[in-house]
Each structure stands twice: as C-alpha cells, then as structure tokens.
Design an enzyme around this catalytic site. Structure first.
Site, PDB file in Angstrom:
ATOM      1  N   GLU A   1       0.334  -1.470   5.527  1.00  0.00           N
ATOM      2  CA  GLU A   1       1.361  -1.044   6.470  1.00  0.00           C
ATOM      3  C   GLU A   1       1.126   0.391   6.909  1.00  0.00           C
ATOM      4  O   GLU A   1       1.335   0.752   8.072  1.00  0.00           O
ATOM      5  CB  GLU A   1       2.744  -1.179   5.828  1.00  0.00           C
ATOM      6  CG  GLU A   1       3.924  -0.950   6.788  1.00  0.00           C
ATOM      7  CD  GLU A   1       4.436   0.491   6.806  1.00  0.00           C
ATOM      8  OE1 GLU A   1       5.339   0.781   7.608  1.00  0.00           O
ATOM      9  OE2 GLU A   1       3.918   1.327   6.034  1.00  0.00           O
TER      10      GLU A   1
ATOM     11  N   ASP B   1       0.810  -1.220   0.000  1.00  0.00           N
ATOM     12  CA  ASP B   1       0.000   0.000   0.000  1.00  0.00           C
ATOM     13  C   ASP B   1       0.840   1.265   0.000  1.00  0.00           C
ATOM     14  O   ASP B   1       2.010   1.262   0.400  1.00  0.00           O
ATOM     15  CB  ASP B   1      -0.944   0.010   1.208  1.00  0.00           C
ATOM     16  CG  ASP B   1      -0.220   0.032   2.549  1.00  0.00           C
ATOM     17  OD1 ASP B   1       0.788  -0.704   2.697  1.00  0.00           O
ATOM     18  OD2 ASP B   1      -0.643   0.771   3.457  1.00  0.00           O
TER      19      ASP B   1
END
Length: 411
Positions: free
Chosen positions: A177, A82
C-alpha cells in the site's frame, strides 16, 4: 497484557517494509512472512476460503450467522501488510508505556526523541491509555499493523460471542500500500464484498471518506554542454532550466505551507549535471478540476521555458496515482451514515477528516468497491516517533463489530 496488544507487538516485529520501484508485488519478501502467519491465525478464527495469492494478498471470509431467510450485505475489512520505506521497519523493538499521565514520553534518550503535548498535542487524547512506541531507531508499524490487529481481534470476539449477529465478513490483508502497488491487483470480484472499510486511519474517532486526488510528475531538462570558457551564447545549462521551473512553483502551495483541504506541489527529488537535470514532484488536491488545473499549470511552465530558450529542452510526464474516494461513493451514502452511527453507539463522536494522502480505499473505490476508512489510534506515521494507543485500537475493534451488528439488524 491485553490480547490486542500482544497481537500488535507480534506483528510489528515482522519486517514488512516495502520498497520503491521494485517492479514486483510484493516488493519485499517479509510481506509473505506476515501473510502466511495471518492465514494460519484466520484458520483458528473460523474463517473459510483462506487464500494467500502470488502477491501476498491474504483473503478470507467469515460466514453469516443470521440464519436462513435473512440477508445482510457482505462487508469487507482491509488492512495492509507493508510499512513505509521512509523509515526502517527492521528489528522493531516496541516499548509499552502504561497509564500515560499527559507528560513526556522519552522514546530514545540518547537520540533525544521525546513525545510531549507541545510537539504532539494529540497525546492528550490518550491520557490514561497504554501507549506503544518503537525504541526510536525504527518506525513502529502501527500503519498498518494496528489495523491488522484490530481486524483479527474483532474476529476473535465474534467467534467467542455467537450472539454478535453479522452477515458475511470478507477479510483482506493487502501488500505494498505504501508504494501504491497492491490495490490495483486486488481481486475485487473474488473478494465478494458489497462494500468495505480500510482500517488505516489516524487518531481515535476519525472517519475518512475523502482523500486527495494524486499525480506524480517527472520533469527532464536537457541542454547544450560546452566548455565554460567558450560558453557565451552557446551553453544551455540544464541546472539553470531546472531552477527556472522550480522558481515558477508557488511557495504558498507546498506541503509545508498548506493544511486542511489545501492542495500542493511537492518536489521530492532533484538530480542533475550539465548534461541533464531531473525533477520529481507530487501533485495533490481534493477537487478533480483543481487537480487538472495543477497539471495544466505545470505544462504551461514547461512551455514558457521552452519558448524562452527557443527549443523543447524541457519535457514533463504526469501520471495519475489515485483519486478522491468520495467521488465514487455517490449513491452509497448508507455506508457513511451507518459508520457514523456505529461510532456514536460506541460512545465516540466521529471526526470527519479529509485525508491529506491516500489509502487502498482510494484505488478500490475507483475500481468499484466503495471503501471508506476507519481509525486505528496511531500518529506520527513513517517516523521514529510513531505511536499508537491500545485503548484506541480496542475502540476501533468495537466500531467494526458495531457496523456488522447495525447491518444485521436491518436484515
């Protein structure tokens, strides 16, 4: 065009921006798009046990080539799928500036987004390099797609050069994350690594085995609402209570007034009216005891306000987010020592930097998988002025391979 650059440009154009408070991992569908793409690439690189789980976490293994009788540790390399929701990750349009000359890089003339050594002195570390930016309307995504490109490029090098000796290599590309969701769900036992490295750092030569301890605090102020014309000695204004709380925070311990190993309180959201006011803030500190003192200090502010007003109008809820990974590396010093030796054998003098933030490695180390952090050669993350050096990515790839070789030599 260098292969690692081709990969990087390919990855950053896939929208994987994560979302806060989605209540599900991954928080966005685009992370599955990149996960499945990477799974297909891993098949062509000789990986086995390739899996994309229900949370978009990609795991795989490249089997040891040491032969019978030799056993090296199983080493993991991890990057996250991400990009941060602080800045748009949709329709990223990479720009490539070859042979950087040490002057200005105009990212977006219309928006006056310019990189130069005055506002970004780190640029001078990359004179002569190929620099990649976005077009200034989005972030770039080097955090952490540069890490993904580094891992994939290392695997291709290993596949094409069987003389590179290595033990089992465990690969993972993790979701969310940036919003702290994926690492808690990561299947450490199934991953199979003895220890790992996240490839999620900053400038060339940096090595991280310390991060902040982190907590999130939510303050709620309730009061007594009454018509202001008849409010004397009756109204308790929640906004006034919130202001008293904010005024009690030390101004010298905010993000904008601290650096290095100094911790802080960071107020990131305020809302309120005459019924209720809310304050959200982050606590950060490298020392565990100091972090506990910060929590105690905030609770004491709340208690003092309530004592003044004669009732528990203010409440606070504090939750730990992650811990300093270094607290969990005791007895595993060989990981740090070998990484530092790998840097030096790749003609890099390591710069040991305590991360003023966290990585997946913070959570994974606490959960039992020691996981310090390697650099990717990127800067200005979470912003439209983010940039990365292609040559630094290639050097990080060399460090990954050298770590594997050093452990293989000891087998």
């Amino acid at each position: 065009m260098k292969r690692i650059l081709e990969r990087f440009i390919d990855y950053v154009q896939i929208d994987t921006e994560s979302a806060e408070d989605a209540g599900v991992v991954p928080s966005t569908k685009g992370q599955f798009d990149l996960a499945h793409k990477l799974a297909e690439e891993l098949k062509g690189l000789g990986a086995v046990n390739i899996k994309v789980d229900e949370h978009a976490c990609v795991t795989a293994k490249v089997t040891s080539n040491l032969g019978s009788g030799k056993k090296a540790p199983s080493i993991g390399f991890i990057a996250h799928l991400d990009t941060a929701p602080d800045c748009s990750g949709k329709n990223v349009k990479p720009q490539v500036f070859e042979n950087y000359d040490g002057g200005e890089i105009i990212i977006n003339k219309e928006k006056d987004i310019v990189l130069n050594p005055k506002n970004t002195p780190e640029l001078l570390d990359y004179v002569g390099n190929t620099i990649v930016t976005s077009d200034g309307t989005t972030l770039l995504g080097a955090d952490n797609k540069a890490g993904i490109a580094i891992i994939i490029d290392a695997l291709e090098n290993i596949k094409n050069n069987p003389d590179i000796k290595h033990g089992d290599i465990c690969i993972a590309f993790t979701p969310d994350e940036e919003v702290q969701g994926g690492a808690e769900l990561f299947d450490i036992e199934g991953f199979g690594a003895d220890f790992a490295f996240t490839i999620d750092g900053d400038g060339i030569g940096e090595f991280n085995h310390e991060t902040f301890n982190a907590a999130d605090a939510h303050v709620e102020c309730k009061g007594v609402c009454i018509h202001p014309g008849a409010a004397k000695n009756k109204m308790i204004n929640p906004i006034v209570l919130a202001n008293e709380f904010l005024s009690a925070l030390p101004r010298t311990e905010a993000p904008e007034t601290t650096e290095g190993r100094e911790g802080f309180y960071y107020v990131y959201e305020i809302s309120g009216d005459t019924d209720v006011a809310k304050i959200d803030l982050l606590l950060r500190d490298f020392d565990r005891d100091s972090m506990e003192n910060r929590m105690t200090f905030l609770r004491a502010i709340v208690a003092k306000i309530n004592e003044k007003w004669g009732k528990d109008y203010v409440t606070i809820d504090i939750k730990t987010q992650y811990y300093n990974m270094n607290d969990f590396l005791e007895g595993q010093e060989h990981i740090i020592e070998t990484a530092i030796e790998a840097y030096r054998q790749c003609n890099l003098e390591p710069r040991i930097v305590a991360v003023r933030g966290g990585t997946d490695g913070s959570t994974l180390s606490r959960r039992g998988l020691p996981t310090p952090n390697l650099f990717v050669g990127g800067h200005n993350y979470h912003s439209v002025s983010e940039f990365a050096s292609v040559e630094a990515m290639e050097k990080a790839k060399d460090v990954v391979i050298k770590i594997l070789e050093l452990y293989a030599e000891k087998a």
